[in-house]
Design a protein around this motif. Structure first.
Motif, PDB file in Angstrom:
ATOM      1  N   UNK A  32       0.830  -1.205   0.000  1.00 27.51           N
ATOM      2  CA  UNK A  32       0.000   0.000   0.000  1.00 27.51           C
ATOM      3  C   UNK A  32       0.869   1.262   0.000  1.00 27.51           C
ATOM      4  N   UNK A  33       1.860   1.298   0.884  1.00 29.94           N
ATOM      5  CA  UNK A  33       2.743   2.466   0.966  1.00 29.94           C
ATOM      6  C   UNK A  33       3.529   2.648  -0.328  1.00 29.94           C
ATOM      7  N   UNK A  34       4.004   1.542  -0.903  1.00 32.89           N
ATOM      8  CA  UNK A  34       4.759   1.624  -2.166  1.00 32.89           C
ATOM      9  C   UNK A  34       3.863   2.150  -3.287  1.00 32.89           C
ATOM     10  N   UNK A  35       2.649   1.623  -3.373  1.00 37.11           N
ATOM     11  CA  UNK A  35       1.750   2.035  -4.447  1.00 37.11           C
ATOM     12  C   UNK A  35       1.269   3.473  -4.273  1.00 37.11           C
ATOM     13  N   UNK A  36       1.122   3.925  -3.021  1.00 34.56           N
ATOM     14  CA  UNK A  36       0.741   5.327  -2.796  1.00 34.56           C
ATOM     15  C   UNK A  36       1.781   6.278  -3.371  1.00 34.56           C
ATOM     16  N   UNK A  37       3.028   5.851  -3.346  1.00 34.93           N
ATOM     17  CA  UNK A  37       4.112   6.675  -3.873  1.00 34.93           C
ATOM     18  C   UNK A  37       4.320   6.445  -5.369  1.00 34.93           C
ATOM     19  N   UNK A  38       3.555   5.508  -5.906  1.00 30.64           N
ATOM     20  CA  UNK A  38       3.655   5.118  -7.325  1.00 30.64           C
ATOM     21  C   UNK A  38       5.054   4.613  -7.661  1.00 30.64           C
ATOM     22  N   UNK A  39       5.615   3.857  -6.720  1.00 26.47           N
ATOM     23  CA  UNK A  39       6.926   3.253  -6.912  1.00 26.47           C
ATOM     24  C   UNK A  39       6.762   1.846  -7.446  1.00 26.47           C
ATOM     25  N   UNK A  40       7.686   1.455  -8.293  1.00 26.36           N
ATOM     26  CA  UNK A  40       7.747   0.066  -8.727  1.00 26.36           C
ATOM     27  C   UNK A  40       8.511  -0.731  -7.664  1.00 26.36           C
ATOM     28  N   UNK A  41       8.436  -2.028  -7.773  1.00 27.02           N
ATOM     29  CA  UNK A  41       9.228  -2.882  -6.883  1.00 27.02           C
ATOM     30  C   UNK A  41      10.716  -2.597  -7.061  1.00 27.02           C
ATOM     31  N   UNK A  42      11.116  -2.344  -8.296  1.00 27.81           N
ATOM     32  CA  UNK A  42      12.527  -2.039  -8.559  1.00 27.81           C
ATOM     33  C   UNK A  42      12.962  -0.748  -7.866  1.00 27.81           C
ATOM     34  N   UNK A  43      12.102   0.252  -7.853  1.00 26.93           N
ATOM     35  CA  UNK A  43      12.439   1.507  -7.190  1.00 26.93           C
ATOM     36  C   UNK A  43      12.575   1.308  -5.679  1.00 26.93           C
ATOM     37  N   UNK A  44      11.665   0.537  -5.096  1.00 27.01           N
ATOM     38  CA  UNK A  44      11.755   0.268  -3.666  1.00 27.01           C
ATOM     39  C   UNK A  44      12.990  -0.565  -3.353  1.00 27.01           C
ATOM     40  N   UNK A  45      13.283  -1.529  -4.206  1.00 21.80           N
ATOM     41  CA  UNK A  45      14.478  -2.360  -4.007  1.00 21.80           C
ATOM     42  C   UNK A  45      15.737  -1.497  -4.038  1.00 21.80           C
TER      43      UNK A  45
END
Length: 96
Positions: free
Chosen positions: A24-37
């Motif tokens: 949820x937090x990742x998607x709120x920021x519109x980040x991909x999994x790669x960006x979070x990684x």
């Protein structure tokens, strides 16, 4: 139910709740999994497993994720709580 089964059920529920919050937090920021990684130093595969509730991440991993997302660790790991319910008798509620 045996104690071990209760602990395993509780751990599985917590892992699922953590995964939902991370996603949820990742998607709120519109980040991909790669960006979070990239922002956490946690592998994409591990993040996928966390979001799916299939991993039991270490406290260090959770700290890196919470830091990258800008949320406190307690926000990610707090066990889910049911919302309190208030019962109001018919005719006693607020008039709209």
């Amino acid at each position: 139910m045996h104690y071990r089964a209760l602990v395993e059920k509780s751990a599985a529920e917590l892992a699922t709740a953590i995964g939902v919050r991370v996603k949820h937090e990742r998607q709120q920021r519109r980040w991909t999994l790669d960006q979070l990684a990239e922002g956490t130093g946690v592998s994409r595969r591990m993040l996928v497993n966390i979001e799916q509730g299939a991993a039991n991440p270490s406290v260090g991993t959770l700290l890196r994720i919470s830091g990258a997302l800008g949320v406190g660790l307690p926000d990610l790991v707090e066990p889910p709580r049911s919302k309190p319910m208030k019962v109001i008798r018919r005719g006693k509620g607020a008039v709209l």
